[in-house]
Design an enzyme around this catalytic site. Structure first.
Site, short mmCIF file in Angstrom:
data_model
loop_
_atom_site.label_atom_id
_atom_site.label_comp_id
_atom_site.label_asym_id
_atom_site.label_seq_id
_atom_site.Cartn_x
_atom_site.Cartn_y
_atom_site.Cartn_z
CE1 TYR A 85 25.64 68.88 102.59
CE2 TYR A 85 26.17 66.79 101.57
CZ TYR A 85 25.56 68.01 101.52
OH TYR A 85 24.87 68.39 100.41
CE LYS A 94 25.82 83.93 105.26
NZ LYS A 94 25.77 85.24 104.71
CG ASP A 103 26.20 86.15 101.41
OD1 ASP A 103 27.09 85.58 102.08
OD2 ASP A 103 25.79 87.27 101.68
#
Ligand code: NAP
Length: 414
Positions: free
Chosen positions: A160, A227, A281
């Site tokens: 971002y 992650k 996840d």
């Protein structure tokens, strides 16, 4: 006193200041307010009425918010011929705490987004989003009451950060050639390129805030969501630096999940905060299957974006999702949804998200008594099945009311 072009500084209010790393809040603080575009007008009017009523009720006239209009988006463009005038930034910096409605991002205005620009220029590095369920609100899950988390999403880094180059452009070609030549990568020539920076500085200041929140609000765990199994030096590093800040700065107050098993046989010692981490996840499964095992969540930008909407969906959707963007001291409190242009001036949408953002703001000022009055009143209003169209369509035999009527009901139920 600073001279502004269009902002009128109210004479009956005082400035919030910062002394010894703490906010000093007078009894009549000036709070800058950006009304917002589209549904902003309706929900901001409703929010100001509810906040004023709660402060009056909680403090019997001893405290009062003095609102000061500042401008961004369409109103700013009309007044200044600019979407985000400099004096809007100046006023938020000076008055420290501000409330904001949603803003349309002008096409061709030279901005990626007005909201992102505000956060970046003011260095509001933590996007804070609490997600809890109000009894009676329709939900796609069987036990929505098990969800009560607060998400600290890093706001300035990750994909971002806006470091991107278009496929085929000079910059993208240059970066691809350089990487393929010097780093032995094999990036296809027809790729767009985005860069994902995650720093020690950005990570530690965010995780520090999340842990401090857990301490202040007596919550029992902070989960680092990352992650890192795949992106080791960005997401994995976020996890490592998160643990580092926890151990270096909060040693007496926290234990890690490893220590829980190696030193405490899996039994949580009283009064400590558990620092754990989960892969993103798996976390999306966990918030559906075991949401009550999570309280404070700290995570990089993109994970946080997905996760906060996924959590909000379980408790009634966007109309009930408050948020704040916070830096070292400056706090900009805002609804998490956009301007929903098709409902502009229809007096129809749910002001709940902005009202609950104002509750976070009251809490930030140390006026939690007023904030609690509002939360209880919203609970009562929903329990009485008086709701706006969005909740109405998820509830059986409820009464549908307008934005303004919903605010009136909340005030009555205080
Ligand atoms: P949106 O404005 O958030 O609206 C999407 C849908 O969410 C609405 O059509 C409505 O769904 C529901 N919704 C949003 N706010 C609601 C409320 N208060 N009460 C009840 N339902 C609500 O998203 P968008 O249409 O994608 O974006 C419109 C503009 O807002 C864009 O210009 C975008 O850039 C901007 N935006 C601004 C912000 C911000 O200022 N922070 C954030 C996001 C987007 P139903 O139609 O199903 O009822």
């Amino acid at each position: 006193m600073a001279k502004y072009k269009h902002i009128i500084v109210p004479k009956d209010g005082k400035q919030i200041t910062v002394r010894n790393k703490k906010l000093r809040v007078p009894n009549n603080p000036i709070i800058p307010v950006i009304e917002g575009d589209g549904i902003g007008r309706d929900i901001m009017k409703a929010t100001r009425r509810v906040v004023d009523a709660s402060v009056q009720k909680a403090y019997k006239g001893r405290k009062r918010i003095v609102w000061m209009d500042i401008y961004a988006g369409e109103r700013a463009h009309k007044l200044y011929r600019e979407w985000l005038p400099q004096e809007t930034f100046d006023a938020i910096k000076k008055y420290v705490v501000a409330l904001k409605g949603p803003l349309t991002t002008p096409i061709g205005g030279g901005f990626r987004s007005l909201n992102v620009t505000l956060r970046q220029v003011l260095n509001l590095y933590a996007c804070v989003r609490p997600v809890r369920w109000f009894k009676g609100v329709g939900s796609p899950v069987t036990h929505p009451e098990r969800m009560n988390v607060i998400i600290y999403r890093e706001n300035t880094e990750d994909v971002y950060a806006g470091i991107e180059w278009k496929k085929g452009g000079k910059e993208a070609r240059k970066v691809i050639n350089w990487l393929n030549k010097n780093m032995k990568t094999s990036i296809r020539a027809d790729s767009g390129i985005g860069i994902k920076p995650i720093s020690v500085t950005g990570t530690k200041r965010l995780v520090r805030k999340a842990i401090q929140h857990a301490i202040d609000k007596k919550r029992s765990s902070v989960t680092l969501v990352h992650k890192g199994n795949i992106m080791k030096y960005t997401e994995g590093a976020f996890r490592d630096w998160g643990y580092q800040v926890a151990i270096a700065e909060f040693r007496r107050k926290i234990i890690t999940e490893d220590e829980l098993w190696s030193k405490y046989k899996g039994k949580m010692p009283r009064g400590k905060i558990l620092i754990k981490d989960r892969i993103a996840d798996s976390m999306f499964q966990q918030v559906l299957t075991r949401p009550d095992e999570y309280e404070v969540i700290a995570t990089p930008n993109l994970n946080g974006d997905y996760l906060s909407d996924a959590c909000a969906a379980q408790v009634g959707g966007l109309g009930m999702a408050p948020g704040a963007n916070i830096g070292d001291y400056v706090g900009l409190f805002e609804a998490t949804h956009g301007t929903a242009p098709k409902y502009t001036d229809k007096d129809m949408v749910n002001p709940g998200s902005l009202i609950l953002s104002a509750v976070m703001m009251l809490d930030y000022l140390g006026w939690d008594k007023a904030g609690q009055l509002i939360e209880k009143a919203i609970e009562k209003t929903i329990a009485k099945k008086t709701v706006t169209y969005d909740l109405h369509r998820q509830m059986k035999s409820a009464k549908k009311v307008k934005t303004s009527e919903y605010a009136t009901q909340i005030i009555k139920n205080m």
